[in-house]
Write a protein that holds these residues in place. Sequence first.
Motif, PDB file in Angstrom:
ATOM      1  N   UNK A 177      35.973  44.905  43.436  1.00  0.00           N
ATOM      2  CA  UNK A 177      35.722  44.492  42.053  1.00  0.00           C
ATOM      3  C   UNK A 177      36.824  43.519  41.659  1.00  0.00           C
ATOM      4  N   UNK A 178      36.503  42.215  41.540  1.00  0.00           N
ATOM      5  CA  UNK A 178      37.535  41.218  41.251  1.00  0.00           C
ATOM      6  C   UNK A 178      38.041  41.239  39.813  1.00  0.00           C
ATOM      7  N   UNK A 202      40.241  47.045  43.719  1.00  0.00           N
ATOM      8  CA  UNK A 202      40.100  46.440  42.403  1.00  0.00           C
ATOM      9  C   UNK A 202      41.192  45.422  42.153  1.00  0.00           C
ATOM     10  N   UNK A 203      40.806  44.309  41.522  1.00  0.00           N
ATOM     11  CA  UNK A 203      41.765  43.259  41.175  1.00  0.00           C
ATOM     12  C   UNK A 203      41.555  42.862  39.715  1.00  0.00           C
ATOM     13  N   UNK A 204      42.598  42.344  39.095  1.00  0.00           N
ATOM     14  CA  UNK A 204      42.499  41.858  37.715  1.00  0.00           C
ATOM     15  C   UNK A 204      43.703  40.972  37.441  1.00  0.00           C
ATOM     16  N   UNK A 205      43.526  40.018  36.546  1.00  0.00           N
ATOM     17  CA  UNK A 205      44.648  39.146  36.161  1.00  0.00           C
ATOM     18  C   UNK A 205      45.640  39.874  35.262  1.00  0.00           C
ATOM     19  N   UNK A 223      44.652  48.796  43.868  1.00  0.00           N
ATOM     20  CA  UNK A 223      44.521  47.879  42.744  1.00  0.00           C
ATOM     21  C   UNK A 223      45.695  46.900  42.772  1.00  0.00           C
ATOM     22  N   UNK A 224      45.404  45.633  42.522  1.00  0.00           N
ATOM     23  CA  UNK A 224      46.457  44.618  42.540  1.00  0.00           C
ATOM     24  C   UNK A 224      46.144  43.515  41.547  1.00  0.00           C
ATOM     25  N   UNK A 225      47.201  42.917  40.998  1.00  0.00           N
ATOM     26  CA  UNK A 225      47.038  41.792  40.074  1.00  0.00           C
ATOM     27  C   UNK A 225      46.745  40.524  40.876  1.00  0.00           C
ATOM     28  N   UNK A 226      45.637  39.874  40.548  1.00  0.00           N
ATOM     29  CA  UNK A 226      45.228  38.702  41.325  1.00  0.00           C
ATOM     30  C   UNK A 226      44.125  37.940  40.601  1.00  0.00           C
ATOM     31  N   UNK A 227      44.188  36.604  40.572  1.00  0.00           N
ATOM     32  CA  UNK A 227      43.100  35.818  39.994  1.00  0.00           C
ATOM     33  C   UNK A 227      41.933  35.733  40.979  1.00  0.00           C
ATOM     34  N   UNK A 228      40.757  35.411  40.463  1.00  0.00           N
ATOM     35  CA  UNK A 228      39.563  35.311  41.308  1.00  0.00           C
ATOM     36  C   UNK A 228      39.736  34.247  42.387  1.00  0.00           C
TER      37      UNK A 228
END
Length: 372
Positions: free
Chosen positions: A193-194, A251-254, A277-282
Amino acid sequence: MTTDTDLEIFLATVPGLEAVLRAEVAEKGFRKPQVTKGGITIKGGWKDVWRANLELRGASRILVRLGSFRAVYLNELEKLAREFPWGETLQREMPVRVEASCSKSKIYHSKAAAERIEKAITASLGVPVDAEADICIKARIVNDICTLSVDTSGEALHKRGHKEAVNKAPMRETLAALMLRHAGFNGKMPLVDPMCGSGTFVIEAAEIAMNLAPGRDRAFAFEQLQTFDASAWDAMKEGQFRRETDFRFHGFDRDEGAIRRSTANADSAGVAAITSFARQPISDLTPPQGPAGLVFINPPYGVRLGDDKKLLPLYQTLGRVLTERFGGWRVGIVTGADKLARATGLPFTGEPLAFSHGGIPVKLFTASLAAA
């Protein structure tokens, strides 16, 4: 405890998702699932009611029909409600509340109807009335026929009991489970899940993979009914089995706050070991090592004039990244605008699944990406 095995049980869901819920109900082995507006009806006994609350991921609420009668005046409604066999279902010491709806009937005032039924229950059985009671009797008066049901769930079933941190406008777990099913997720594939928000889709996928009962960490209204058997209920819960899995769910999210919330929720749900889960842009999204699986995204979608135009670059980037890097994967995208979905350029198949999320019409688009 009643031995009735032919109760009419209603499994509520969001209109538009009935067929998806029916597939889950049939898979779980419940008897005679039939699609009706806003849910599924099945036949069974009280143990089936308990199991539905415990195991079904997509149902939002479980109601049991208690009976019906014809009433055209409020006095008649109260009289017949006094004669109703409440003692077969309700316990004298457990408070209750009544919600009523009226349609195409001479009795048209729903609040007055509810008050009359509450008065009748107290008079006939001595049950106290409390506006905050967990036990709720639903009275539906249509064409002068009053149908009485008891809500066996209490709090809505999307409240699993282990989600502590949520973002704005969170996706309900029951909706997430049905959408994952419709997109082809069965627990035997990885998921990415981006834009994970509070981690709902990732955590739900991990729970499905591990065969964790969604109701394992919460209480239900049926535990306060006359029909409840604590030892049988304990045995049912103990009979649940946990499945090992080699798949992982990402899971990723900005937003760093979203990552913290998702991580905490996964830990609370007992799936931290198979989620990340990690912070990352699409734009930086790449597939994890291992087999292809499902990319599932609930990106922002505009509800005001002009929002779509601002969001087009996001959807275009998403489509480009998935097409170039995720060959062989399935994709599910939830959005409120066909224009935004089309902007991804993804090869969507079939008609999108339409339903309502928070009062906003949305659709689930699915695609299968060609292998590289």
